[in-house]
Design an enzyme around this catalytic site. Structure first.
Site, mmCIF file in Angstrom:
data_model
loop_
_atom_site.group_PDB
_atom_site.id
_atom_site.type_symbol
_atom_site.label_atom_id
_atom_site.label_comp_id
_atom_site.label_asym_id
_atom_site.label_seq_id
_atom_site.Cartn_x
_atom_site.Cartn_y
_atom_site.Cartn_z
ATOM 1 N N SER A 109 0.830 -1.202 0.000
ATOM 2 C CA SER A 109 0.000 0.000 0.000
ATOM 3 C C SER A 109 0.863 1.250 0.000
ATOM 4 C CB SER A 109 -0.892 0.021 1.248
ATOM 5 O OG SER A 109 -1.582 1.249 1.395
ATOM 6 N N TYR A 151 -2.006 -0.943 10.493
ATOM 7 C CA TYR A 151 -2.141 -1.333 9.081
ATOM 8 C C TYR A 151 -0.915 -0.891 8.286
ATOM 9 C CZ TYR A 151 -3.991 -1.248 4.285
ATOM 10 O OH TYR A 151 -4.177 -1.428 2.929
#
Length: 305
Positions: A197, A210
């Site tokens: 990401s 995350y």
């Protein structure tokens, strides 16, 4: 899957302006319980049912896509099938409705589709699901480690041990386990593709757990790519930016932030899941034979190292 203002029937091969290919959506504040369903999102996301056209680049291949019931995983599964691959997907039992829809699309494409429900935080499932996929597909030569957990928390004091552990179990520990299990099946020429990401490079203060798993995925990808290169197994990653998936309305973003989701990118809008699919297809296909340990950024122009 129904088309609405967030979907398009313009295929990915047609010349078009990327700024206006999709509207700059302003999702209304909304909330779903985890893990979220694509069928309950407003607006619907484009996973490529009407917009992805294949060219035979993965004919005869056998792929396992974790988290393939919705969002990026669903788009990748559909693109792989349109490119000629047979595809197995993993998903949580709560996502059965979305998984059935993806399987329908895969079957209508004319490919073998295998649905494998289960929880990737279960150590045994990580091993067994790979074996089951290889058995039912008649082999395995593509593994896409895509399943993820993302929950926004406003402060470290409110980030529970349980959430930290579940995020790490889902996002990175499962990748170790599924990749290890896959090595029994992957022949030379195979590929492993991990979903990281932009958060690995630009961590949001709301996504500390995350974002840190995504940085770990980057490191895992590079290390494993070196370990497996001489075996003819290529390992690479794709780093999405803000993509409209069920992760976002199911606590991935604060509900009040959803109307502006993706607007801060240089392209001015959130991405749709199907816009990620060509990167995975490229990394899975033989045309990327000299691409090893790389990360392809698909983020609407957000700066990354």
């Amino acid at each position: 899957m129904p088309a609405d203002e967030a979907t398009t029937r313009t295929n990915q091969l047609q010349f078009q302006n990327p700024v206006t290919r999709y509207p700059s959506i302003e999702p209304p504040p909304q909330h779903q319980d985890e893990p979220g369903l694509a069928s309950e999102m407003a607006p619907q996301a484009d996973i490529g049912e009407f917009s992805y056209t294949g060219t035979g680049r993965l004919t005869g291949r056998k792929a396992l896509v974790t988290g393939g019931d919705s969002g990026i995983g669903a788009a990748v599964a559909i693109a792989f099938a349109r490119e000629g691959a047979d595809v197995a997907i993993t998903y949580l039992s709560e996502e059965e409705q979305d998984a059935r829809e993806v399987v329908r699309i895969l079957v209508e494409t004319g490919r073998n589709a295998v649905a494998l429900p289960g929880d990737l935080t279960d150590v045994a499932f990580c091993r067994e699901v790979v074996d089951h996929a290889a058995e039912q597909l008649g082999g395995l030569d593509i593994l896409v480690n895509n399943a993820g957990k993302q929950v926004a928390v406003d402060s470290l004091e409110n980030l529970t041990d349980s959430q930290i552990e579940q995020t790490y179990q889902t996002n990175i520990l499962a990748m170790f386990r599924t990749s290890r299990a896959a090595l029994t099946h992957l022949p030379p020429g195979s590929t492993i593709i991990n979903t990281t990401s932009v958060e690995a490079y630009q961590p949001s203060p709301l996504l500390v757990d995350y974002a840190s798993t995504k940085a770990a995925i980057n490191n895992f990808t590079k290390g494993l790519s070196h370990q497996l290169a001489d075996k003819g197994i290529r390992v690479n990653a794709v780093a999405p930016g803000p993509i409209w998936t069920p992760l976002q309305p199911s606590s991935g973003q604060p509900p009040e932030a959803l109307p502006e989701f993706g607007h801060s990118t240089p392209i001015g809008r959130a991405g749709q899941p199907t816009e990620l699919a060509p990167a995975y297809v490229f990394l899975a296909s033989p045309e990327s034979s000299y691409v090893i340990g790389a990360t392809i950024h698909v983020n609407g122009g957000m700066p990354t190292p």
